[in-house]
Design a protein around this motif. Structure first.
Motif, PDB file in Angstrom:
ATOM      1  N   GLY A 192      -8.716 -18.978  -2.330  1.00  0.00           N
ATOM      2  CA  GLY A 192      -8.346 -17.824  -2.979  1.00  0.00           C
ATOM      3  C   GLY A 192      -8.990 -16.652  -2.813  1.00  0.00           C
ATOM      4  O   GLY A 192      -8.722 -15.566  -3.462  1.00  0.00           O
ATOM      5  N   SER A 193     -10.027 -16.441  -2.002  1.00  0.00           N
ATOM      6  CA  SER A 193     -10.964 -15.512  -1.849  1.00  0.00           C
ATOM      7  C   SER A 193     -10.135 -14.654  -0.416  1.00  0.00           C
ATOM      8  O   SER A 193      -9.592 -15.154   0.308  1.00  0.00           O
ATOM      9  CB  SER A 193     -12.353 -15.785  -1.289  1.00  0.00           C
ATOM     10  N   ILE A 194     -10.377 -13.178  -0.673  1.00  0.00           N
ATOM     11  CA  ILE A 194     -10.039 -12.462   0.153  1.00  0.00           C
ATOM     12  C   ILE A 194     -10.842 -12.116   1.343  1.00  0.00           C
ATOM     13  O   ILE A 194     -12.166 -11.998   1.215  1.00  0.00           O
ATOM     14  CB  ILE A 194      -9.671 -10.812  -0.243  1.00  0.00           C
ATOM     15  N   VAL A 195     -10.269 -12.589   2.720  1.00  0.00           N
ATOM     16  CA  VAL A 195     -11.225 -12.474   3.795  1.00  0.00           C
ATOM     17  C   VAL A 195     -10.922 -11.416   4.721  1.00  0.00           C
ATOM     18  O   VAL A 195     -12.042 -11.333   5.649  1.00  0.00           O
ATOM     19  CB  VAL A 195     -11.211 -13.862   4.568  1.00  0.00           C
ATOM     20  N   ALA A 196      -9.864 -10.794   4.604  1.00  0.00           N
ATOM     21  CA  ALA A 196      -9.521  -9.565   5.407  1.00  0.00           C
ATOM     22  C   ALA A 196      -8.665  -8.812   4.754  1.00  0.00           C
ATOM     23  O   ALA A 196      -7.678  -9.528   4.078  1.00  0.00           O
ATOM     24  CB  ALA A 196      -9.279  -9.871   6.858  1.00  0.00           C
ATOM     25  N   GLY A 197      -8.576  -7.644   4.896  1.00  0.00           N
ATOM     26  CA  GLY A 197      -7.415  -6.748   4.273  1.00  0.00           C
ATOM     27  C   GLY A 197      -7.484  -5.544   4.770  1.00  0.00           C
ATOM     28  O   GLY A 197      -8.386  -4.935   5.364  1.00  0.00           O
ATOM     29  N   ASP A 198      -6.479  -4.776   4.356  1.00  0.00           N
ATOM     30  CA  ASP A 198      -5.988  -3.337   4.684  1.00  0.00           C
ATOM     31  C   ASP A 198      -5.349  -2.735   3.583  1.00  0.00           C
ATOM     32  O   ASP A 198      -4.170  -3.079   3.448  1.00  0.00           O
ATOM     33  CB  ASP A 198      -5.550  -3.349   5.869  1.00  0.00           C
ATOM     34  N   ASP A 199      -5.926  -1.838   2.678  1.00  0.00           N
ATOM     35  CA  ASP A 199      -5.115  -1.030   1.855  1.00  0.00           C
ATOM     36  C   ASP A 199      -4.841   0.433   2.414  1.00  0.00           C
ATOM     37  O   ASP A 199      -6.077   1.195   2.616  1.00  0.00           O
ATOM     38  CB  ASP A 199      -5.893  -1.173   0.453  1.00  0.00           C
ATOM     39  N   HIS A 200      -3.794   1.139   2.335  1.00  0.00           N
ATOM     40  CA  HIS A 200      -3.718   2.454   2.639  1.00  0.00           C
ATOM     41  C   HIS A 200      -2.299   3.010   2.078  1.00  0.00           C
ATOM     42  O   HIS A 200      -1.472   2.161   1.868  1.00  0.00           O
ATOM     43  CB  HIS A 200      -3.931   2.531   4.063  1.00  0.00           C
ATOM     44  N   PRO A 201      -2.391   4.149   1.940  1.00  0.00           N
ATOM     45  CA  PRO A 201      -0.979   5.010   1.971  1.00  0.00           C
ATOM     46  C   PRO A 201      -0.033   4.600   2.957  1.00  0.00           C
ATOM     47  O   PRO A 201      -0.491   4.494   4.244  1.00  0.00           O
ATOM     48  CB  PRO A 201      -1.227   6.322   1.816  1.00  0.00           C
ATOM     49  N   PRO A 202       1.188   3.970   2.822  1.00  0.00           N
ATOM     50  CA  PRO A 202       2.161   3.734   4.016  1.00  0.00           C
ATOM     51  C   PRO A 202       1.807   4.811   5.084  1.00  0.00           C
ATOM     52  O   PRO A 202       1.770   5.909   4.890  1.00  0.00           O
ATOM     53  CB  PRO A 202       3.437   3.765   3.372  1.00  0.00           C
ATOM     54  N   THR A 203       1.734   4.454   6.196  1.00  0.00           N
ATOM     55  CA  THR A 203       1.547   5.188   7.793  1.00  0.00           C
ATOM     56  C   THR A 203       0.310   5.740   7.249  1.00  0.00           C
ATOM     57  O   THR A 203       0.123   7.085   8.071  1.00  0.00           O
ATOM     58  CB  THR A 203       2.890   6.064   7.985  1.00  0.00           C
ATOM     59  N   ASN A 204      -0.665   5.059   6.520  1.00  0.00           N
ATOM     60  CA  ASN A 204      -1.946   5.972   6.458  1.00  0.00           C
ATOM     61  C   ASN A 204      -2.040   7.539   6.149  1.00  0.00           C
ATOM     62  O   ASN A 204      -2.718   8.301   6.287  1.00  0.00           O
ATOM     63  CB  ASN A 204      -2.743   5.966   7.826  1.00  0.00           C
ATOM     64  N   GLY A 205      -0.932   7.643   5.290  1.00  0.00           N
ATOM     65  CA  GLY A 205      -0.838   9.040   4.844  1.00  0.00           C
ATOM     66  C   GLY A 205       0.078  10.285   5.560  1.00  0.00           C
ATOM     67  O   GLY A 205       0.191  11.309   5.155  1.00  0.00           O
ATOM     68  N   TRP A 206       0.222   9.752   6.820  1.00  0.00           N
ATOM     69  CA  TRP A 206       1.160  10.552   7.652  1.00  0.00           C
ATOM     70  C   TRP A 206       2.602  10.967   7.211  1.00  0.00           C
ATOM     71  O   TRP A 206       3.260  11.727   7.399  1.00  0.00           O
ATOM     72  CB  TRP A 206       1.351  10.135   9.204  1.00  0.00           C
ATOM     73  N   PHE A 207       2.932   9.811   6.478  1.00  0.00           N
ATOM     74  CA  PHE A 207       4.259  10.050   5.709  1.00  0.00           C
ATOM     75  C   PHE A 207       4.294   9.352   4.227  1.00  0.00           C
ATOM     76  O   PHE A 207       4.854   8.450   4.184  1.00  0.00           O
ATOM     77  CB  PHE A 207       5.541   9.416   6.356  1.00  0.00           C
ATOM     78  N   PRO A 208       3.629   9.960   3.371  1.00  0.00           N
ATOM     79  CA  PRO A 208       3.469   9.547   2.097  1.00  0.00           C
ATOM     80  C   PRO A 208       4.603   9.165   1.300  1.00  0.00           C
ATOM     81  O   PRO A 208       5.563   9.987   1.666  1.00  0.00           O
ATOM     82  CB  PRO A 208       2.583  10.458   1.393  1.00  0.00           C
ATOM     83  N   THR A 209       4.719   8.370   0.660  1.00  0.00           N
ATOM     84  CA  THR A 209       5.847   7.890  -0.353  1.00  0.00           C
ATOM     85  C   THR A 209       6.624   9.054  -1.059  1.00  0.00           C
ATOM     86  O   THR A 209       7.809   9.048  -1.351  1.00  0.00           O
ATOM     87  CB  THR A 209       5.630   6.630  -1.180  1.00  0.00           C
TER      88      THR A 209
END
Length: 201
Positions: free
Chosen positions: A115-132
């Motif tokens: 149940g542990s996180i071993v890899a991950g990526d959190d970011h605004p969709p498209t890394n902020g190039w096209f924010p929601t």
């Protein structure tokens, strides 16, 4: 401001304003109402969108709607053999069901059997190039996430989970699975399984 190029990918356009001395070509300093010097002034922003949004397909395993606003239609996962130390890309396909006015952060996490996180990526969709906050109704966004697998990761099966949350509160958006109409536990959407092989395989 005329736009002389075409785009297949949506993006954020911001308008910066300022003044300069034509004799020296030096920018004039700008200050806030409180007297603090400003590095830049953004006069406004708009969304640059394609003439036609790309088509998409629904995957019943991951088809999920977040708070009646955004639909996760499908997930692209790597097809090649994965090894410890690899950089793996997982792409989420989003579809806006209505005009979005808030900024959300999306995430993809790789979870081990404990149940542990071993890899991950959190970011605004498209890394902020096209924010929601700029997504119009009908927008289709293909959003890649890059997972850096640890070099000492043990071989085996790992689960992918993802979702959306409000960055200020880190509160996840309600996620309803369309195949059953039920809410995902903890608003975590199961995105699939990745199998990691030994480096010598």
């Amino acid at each position: 401001v005329p736009l002389s190029w075409r785009t297949d990918k949506p993006s954020l356009i911001q308008f910066y304003v300022g003044m300069y001395d034509p004799a020296t070509m030096q920018d004039l300093p700008a200050y806030s109402a409180e007297g603090a010097e400003l590095e830049s002034i953004i006069a406004g922003e708009v969304a640059l969108i394609p003439i036609q949004w790309p088509s998409f397909e629904l995957d019943g395993a991951t088809d999920t709607i977040f708070e009646r606003q955004i639909q996760l239609t499908s997930v692209e996962k790597p097809q090649q053999t994965i090894h410890p130390g690899d950089l793996v890309t997982v792409t989420l396909h989003w579809h806006a069901l209505e005009q979005i006015t808030e900024d959300y952060t999306s995430f993809v996490h790789l979870i081990d059997p404990s149940g542990s996180i071993v890899a991950g990526d959190d970011h605004p969709p498209t890394n902020g190039w096209f924010p929601t906050r700029l997504w119009p109704e009908g927008a289709v966004v293909f959003d890649p996430y890059h997972l850096d697998f640890p070099a000492d990761l043990a071989a085996g099966s790992y689960e992918l989970w993802g979702g959306l949350y409000r960055p200020e509160s880190v509160r996840r958006l309600e996620a309803i699975r369309q195949s059953t109409g039920e809410r995902w536990k903890d608003d975590l959407v199961h995105l699939g399984t990745l199998v990691v092989a030994d480096r010598d395989r």
